[in-house]
Design an enzyme around this catalytic site. Structure first.
Site, PDB file in Angstrom:
ATOM      1  N   ASP A  86     -19.973 -38.992  78.603  1.00 19.96           N
ATOM      2  CA  ASP A  86     -21.633 -38.464  78.510  1.00 19.96           C
ATOM      3  C   ASP A  86     -22.042 -37.288  78.847  1.00 19.96           C
ATOM      4  OD1 ASP A  86     -24.244 -38.436  78.964  1.00 19.96           O
ATOM      5  OD2 ASP A  86     -24.539 -40.072  79.914  1.00 19.96           O
ATOM      6  N   ILE A  87     -22.206 -36.340  78.000  1.00 19.93           N
ATOM      7  CA  ILE A  87     -22.488 -34.633  78.074  1.00 19.93           C
ATOM      8  C   ILE A  87     -23.558 -34.424  79.377  1.00 19.93           C
ATOM      9  CG2 ILE A  87     -24.245 -34.678  76.576  1.00 19.93           C
ATOM     10  CD1 ILE A  87     -22.490 -31.854  75.819  1.00 19.93           C
ATOM     11  N   ASN A  91     -33.040 -31.250  67.345  1.00 19.73           N
ATOM     12  CA  ASN A  91     -33.624 -31.261  65.950  1.00 19.73           C
ATOM     13  C   ASN A  91     -34.546 -29.800  65.918  1.00 19.73           C
ATOM     14  OD1 ASN A  91     -36.707 -31.721  67.206  1.00 19.73           O
ATOM     15  ND2 ASN A  91     -35.656 -33.719  67.767  1.00 19.73           N
ATOM     16  N   GLY A 126     -29.700 -39.935  70.126  1.00 19.43           N
ATOM     17  CA  GLY A 126     -28.581 -39.330  70.124  1.00 19.43           C
ATOM     18  C   GLY A 126     -28.399 -38.491  71.373  1.00 19.43           C
ATOM     19  N   VAL A 127     -27.579 -37.422  71.215  1.00 21.49           N
ATOM     20  CA  VAL A 127     -27.279 -36.473  72.362  1.00 21.49           C
ATOM     21  C   VAL A 127     -28.828 -35.669  72.648  1.00 21.49           C
ATOM     22  CG1 VAL A 127     -26.154 -34.291  72.871  1.00 21.49           C
ATOM     23  CG2 VAL A 127     -24.888 -35.829  71.630  1.00 21.49           C
ATOM     24  N   ASP A 128     -29.604 -35.557  71.722  1.00 23.93           N
ATOM     25  CA  ASP A 128     -30.681 -34.871  72.166  1.00 23.93           C
ATOM     26  C   ASP A 128     -31.703 -35.492  72.853  1.00 23.93           C
ATOM     27  OD1 ASP A 128     -32.695 -32.601  71.799  1.00 23.93           O
ATOM     28  OD2 ASP A 128     -33.512 -33.618  69.984  1.00 23.93           O
ATOM     29  N   SER A 149     -23.739 -32.263  64.804  1.00 22.46           N
ATOM     30  CA  SER A 149     -24.195 -32.942  63.621  1.00 22.46           C
ATOM     31  C   SER A 149     -23.402 -34.156  63.371  1.00 22.46           C
ATOM     32  CB  SER A 149     -23.668 -31.771  62.248  1.00 22.46           C
ATOM     33  OG  SER A 149     -24.668 -30.754  62.417  1.00 22.46           O
TER      34      SER A 149
END
Length: 177
Positions: free
Chosen positions: A16-17, A30, A39-41, A124
């Site tokens: 997990d970043i 985005n 997602g990641v964002d 992406s």
């Protein structure tokens, strides 16, 4: 798993970043920088807390391939580098160039801030084929490192959020298997 390129340790890490212990992380954002989605964002915005959305609202918009920077707020990272990757349209619509720009501009911003360690998600990943995306990432990072003036970067972590990214990283990165 790690390797060294141009004097910098480059790691492939599964996890997990938002928990990564680095000076800065890159957000696969985005264009509106709103942190919407699962997602990641969205994960970065949730982990950073409400200050992240306020900082992003103040920044406004981020075009594909460019970078906007905020503090990390409640994340372990001091900075978040928000960049917007391309949507995969088959590979003939300039996607690789835009994706490479995301990596180069993120590295530029990290170096400008004296960052010693930087974590990248699979940019992406929602639309780009994992192997193609990892090739672009590896090439862009190595080209930047080969041409960069002196900088503080000592460690770059490529974060694999799923098996396809992990396997692609193992295929692309020398010395990783």
């Amino acid at each position: 798993m790690l390797t060294r390129q141009h004097g910098v340790t480059i790691e492939l890490w599964r996890g997990d970043i938002t928990r990564l212990q680095v000076d800065a992380i890159v957000n696969a954002a985005n264009p509106g920088l709103r942190g919407a989605g699962g997602g990641v964002d969205g994960a970065i915005h949730r982990a950073a807390g409400p200050g992240m959305l306020q900082a992003c609202l103040a920044l406004g918009f981020c075009p594909a391939g460019q970078v906007r920077v905020t503090p990390g707020f409640q994340l372990p990272a001091r900075f978040v580098l928000h960049t917007v990757g391309p949507v995969w349209r088959g590979g003939d619509d300039g996607e690789a160039e835009v994706l490479a720009a995301c990596y180069r501009h993120s590295l530029d911003e990290a170096a400008a801030r004296g960052v010693g360690s930087l974590g990248f998600p699979s940019m992406s990943a929602g639309s780009y084929p994992a192997l193609a995306a990892m090739h672009v990432a590896w090439q862009a990072i190595n080209q930047w490192l080969a041409a960069a003036p002196p900088h503080s970067l000592q460690r770059i972590v490529l974060v694999a959020g799923d098996d396809s990214v992990w396997q692609a990283g193992c295929r692309v990165m020398p010395g990783i298997s």
